[in-house]
Design a protein around this motif. Structure first.
Motif, PDB file in Angstrom:
ATOM      1  N   THR A  32      -8.864   5.491   8.321  1.00 25.86           N
ATOM      2  CA  THR A  32      -7.670   5.845   7.540  1.00 25.86           C
ATOM      3  C   THR A  32      -7.962   6.845   6.430  1.00 25.86           C
ATOM      4  OG1 THR A  32      -8.021   3.923   6.125  1.00 25.86           O
ATOM      5  CG2 THR A  32      -6.542   3.642   8.032  1.00 25.86           C
ATOM      6  N   VAL A  56      -7.483  -0.420  11.646  1.00 24.80           N
ATOM      7  CA  VAL A  56      -6.091  -0.727  11.313  1.00 24.80           C
ATOM      8  C   VAL A  56      -5.704  -1.952  12.126  1.00 24.80           C
ATOM      9  CG1 VAL A  56      -3.708   0.074  11.413  1.00 24.80           C
ATOM     10  CG2 VAL A  56      -5.540   1.665  10.755  1.00 24.80           C
ATOM     11  N   CYS A 113       0.592   3.846   9.214  1.00 27.03           N
ATOM     12  CA  CYS A 113      -0.659   4.306   8.608  1.00 27.03           C
ATOM     13  C   CYS A 113      -0.928   5.733   9.061  1.00 27.03           C
ATOM     14  CB  CYS A 113      -1.815   3.409   9.044  1.00 27.03           C
ATOM     15  SG  CYS A 113      -2.128   3.477  10.826  1.00 27.03           S
ATOM     16  N   TYR A 115      -4.159   7.633  10.841  1.00 26.07           N
ATOM     17  CA  TYR A 115      -5.426   7.273  11.486  1.00 26.07           C
ATOM     18  C   TYR A 115      -6.101   8.499  12.086  1.00 26.07           C
ATOM     19  CZ  TYR A 115      -2.767   7.302  15.890  1.00 26.07           C
ATOM     20  OH  TYR A 115      -1.992   7.661  16.963  1.00 26.07           O
TER      21      TYR A 115
END
Length: 173
Positions: A32, A56, A113, A115
């Motif tokens: 991340t 994640v 998120c 990534y």
């Protein structure tokens, strides 16, 4: 007396059959933070001993299928090559050594998120009490991560609340 030994086509087909029948194939998502503070856009090469960092979650594969190259009738395309899904009988007959692994990261089930890594895991064992058919699992819900079969380092993918992404791999055994 001299002798010579090597693996043969049957070994690759056996590995493909085991992977398709595994039932515990997941796509891992991670990394991340930027690759490098000084040059955050430079994606590093994948190293042989590398794993996914900053997990994640893992998403259970939605499709794990035998595939064969077929530029005429193939419906799956990667890097200019078309592939056709085949059943186990044809996979065995043609000594298939390729497996298509695909998973959807849905906005309503997978964490939002950014990534930079994805990979295919096989043989993943969920922790005690985690439902056997759970689709998205956090790292603390896993008893044994299993085996990382393939890994991709990439430019950042920014997930948004209304998006879903398909992650797909062709695993050559």
């Amino acid at each position: 007396m001299a002798s010579k030994t090597s693996d043969v086509k049957g070994m690759k087909t056996y590995q493909a059959v085991k992977l398709v029948k595994d039932g515990a194939v997941f796509i891992g998502v991670g990394k991340t933070t930027p690759w490098n503070e000084n040059n955050p856009e430079k994606v590093p090469d994948v190293a042989y001993n590398q794993t996914i960092s900053e997990f994640v979650a893992l998403k259970r594969a939605d499709q794990v299928s035998f595939i064969l190259p077929d530029n005429t009738n193939g419906t799956i395309e990667q890097f200019g090559q078309k592939w056709r899904v085949v059943d186990e009988a044809e996979a065995r007959d043609k000594d298939c050594r390729w497996v298509y692994v695909q998973a959807w990261l849905r906005y309503d089930e997978f964490p939002i998120c950014t990534y930079r890594q994805t990979g295919v895991y096989a043989g993943t064992v969920l922790a005690q009490g985690v439902p056997i058919n759970k689709q998205v699992v956090a790292i603390d819900q896993i008893a044994d991560i299993g085996f990382l079969l393939t890994l991709t380092n990439q430019s950042p993918i920014e997930r948004e609340a209304t998006h879903r992404e398909s992650i797909e791999y062709i695993v050559e055994l």
